[in-house]
Design a protein around this motif. Sequence first.
Motif, short mmCIF file in Angstrom:
data_model
loop_
_atom_site.label_atom_id
_atom_site.label_comp_id
_atom_site.label_asym_id
_atom_site.label_seq_id
_atom_site.Cartn_x
_atom_site.Cartn_y
_atom_site.Cartn_z
N PRO A 125 27.10 23.49 2.27
CA PRO A 125 28.03 22.96 1.26
C PRO A 125 28.40 21.50 1.46
N PHE A 126 28.51 21.05 2.71
CA PHE A 126 28.83 19.63 2.91
C PHE A 126 27.72 18.75 2.36
N LYS A 127 26.48 19.06 2.75
CA LYS A 127 25.36 18.23 2.30
C LYS A 127 25.16 18.31 0.80
N ARG A 128 25.31 19.51 0.24
CA ARG A 128 25.13 19.65 -1.22
C ARG A 128 26.17 18.82 -1.96
N THR A 129 27.42 18.88 -1.53
CA THR A 129 28.47 18.12 -2.20
C THR A 129 28.22 16.62 -2.05
N ARG A 130 27.84 16.20 -0.86
CA ARG A 130 27.52 14.78 -0.65
C ARG A 130 26.36 14.33 -1.54
N ASP A 131 25.32 15.15 -1.64
CA ASP A 131 24.16 14.78 -2.45
C ASP A 131 24.51 14.72 -3.93
N VAL A 132 25.30 15.68 -4.40
CA VAL A 132 25.72 15.66 -5.80
C VAL A 132 26.58 14.43 -6.08
N LEU A 133 27.47 14.10 -5.16
CA LEU A 133 28.29 12.90 -5.31
C LEU A 133 27.41 11.66 -5.44
N ARG A 134 26.42 11.52 -4.59
CA ARG A 134 25.55 10.35 -4.63
C ARG A 134 24.72 10.31 -5.92
N PHE A 135 24.22 11.47 -6.32
CA PHE A 135 23.47 11.54 -7.57
C PHE A 135 24.34 11.13 -8.76
N LEU A 136 25.55 11.67 -8.82
CA LEU A 136 26.43 11.40 -9.96
C LEU A 136 26.80 9.93 -10.06
N ARG A 137 27.12 9.33 -8.95
CA ARG A 137 27.53 7.93 -9.00
C ARG A 137 26.40 7.06 -9.56
N ALA A 138 25.17 7.37 -9.19
CA ALA A 138 24.04 6.60 -9.72
C ALA A 138 23.78 6.95 -11.18
N ALA A 139 23.73 8.23 -11.50
CA ALA A 139 23.39 8.65 -12.86
C ALA A 139 24.42 8.17 -13.87
N ARG A 141 26.16 5.60 -13.79
CA ARG A 141 26.01 4.14 -14.02
C ARG A 141 24.83 3.85 -14.93
N GLY A 142 24.11 4.88 -15.34
CA GLY A 142 22.96 4.69 -16.21
C GLY A 142 21.66 4.46 -15.48
N GLU A 143 21.66 4.64 -14.17
CA GLU A 143 20.45 4.41 -13.39
C GLU A 143 19.50 5.60 -13.52
N THR A 144 18.23 5.34 -13.34
CA THR A 144 17.24 6.42 -13.24
C THR A 144 17.23 6.93 -11.80
N VAL A 145 17.43 8.24 -11.66
CA VAL A 145 17.45 8.84 -10.32
C VAL A 145 16.13 9.58 -10.13
N ASP A 146 15.41 9.19 -9.09
CA ASP A 146 14.09 9.76 -8.86
C ASP A 146 13.88 9.87 -7.36
N GLY A 147 13.91 11.10 -6.86
CA GLY A 147 13.67 11.26 -5.44
C GLY A 147 14.33 12.49 -4.87
N ALA A 148 14.16 12.67 -3.58
CA ALA A 148 14.65 13.84 -2.88
C ALA A 148 15.93 13.52 -2.12
N PHE A 149 16.90 14.37 -2.31
CA PHE A 149 18.08 14.38 -1.46
C PHE A 149 17.86 15.48 -0.41
N ASP A 150 18.80 15.64 0.49
CA ASP A 150 18.62 16.67 1.51
C ASP A 150 18.59 18.07 0.93
N THR A 151 19.35 18.30 -0.17
CA THR A 151 19.51 19.67 -0.68
C THR A 151 18.87 19.91 -2.03
N PHE A 152 18.35 18.89 -2.68
CA PHE A 152 17.64 19.06 -3.95
C PHE A 152 16.84 17.80 -4.22
#
Length: 344
Positions: A125-139, A141-152
């Motif tokens: 749960p810690f890593k998933r929440t961290r990864d979702v937070l990082r994805f959301l902040r980029a997405a 902002r209108g950025e294209t997100v392309d790549g692997a996080f630790d949990t997805f």
Amino acid sequence: MLPAVVDGHDRQVTNRWGMTVPLGGIPLADHAAVYAALDHAGFTDVWSSEVAGTDAFTPLALAAAWAPRLRLGTAITPAFTRGPGLLAMSAAALAEAAPGRFALGVGASSPVVVRDWNAVAYDEPFKRTRDVLRFLRAALRGETVDGAFDTFAVRRFTLERPPAVPPPVLLAALRPGMLRLAAAEADGVILNWLAAEDVPTAVAELGERRPGFEVAARIFVCPTEDAGYARALGRRLITGYLTVPAYAAFHRWLGRQETLGPMWRAWEAGDRRGAAAAVPDEVVDALVLHGSPEQCVAGARRYAAHGVDVPVLAVLPTPETTEGGADAWAGLLPRLGVDATEVA
């Protein structure tokens, strides 16, 4: 202008005051009047939750249309139960509907909500929440997100309608690891199930806060002078929530090993009634504010004095609100807020 909550030195602590929505016993279709009443009573914010009632976004979408002055927030949207892209789309749509008024709160939620009710593995749960937070902040902002996080992994996701004003993303946090993550990477933190006197312990883990970083806290209030009723309800809630492993660990960290140990031992033994009976009055009174509405508000103000920027009331059912319906709420809300007509 709404009055600020001040401490004993007349230092402004907060001028924000939130309410958890929707209110119990009132259909969502009738919440236009609720939002107007909250605005009139001096509330600045409405914050939703997402457990097994309404989803987090629908009550806020209605508020966006019906109450153009209220700020809106999710507290919280689970990091597991929507795919990252869908979560970003939901947040972007609400941010577009209420520019500059929406804050997205995300968190790990619990194994029951995620695994048992939504058929999603509750892994890391810690890593998933961290990864979702990082994805959301980029997405967002209108950025294209392309790549692997630790949990997805996400392949070339870009919002077609990125919000002109990306919403702040707040992180629900209990113990030091998540609190420090919030301080390092989020725009704020959401606290839950703690006493006013516990706030400094949690806030200390944040370190020096960046400008604009917010501390929100959900505060359970049971506005009735029937202490027996309030404490019985509080005990049921405490045994339901604080036996969840993350919350149990949180309260051990806060120093309640001795006072809540009998509850945990009875719960582990399968004695649900004994677990509730083992919760001391002083713990109930610290975690669930009760008494007259004015006493509840005074208790909530202590959270602000201890470091909460956005106190968010979560009003529990009382005999009066259960039996009185919308009329009972109409009389209660002004007593829980600050009548804006009385403010110069």
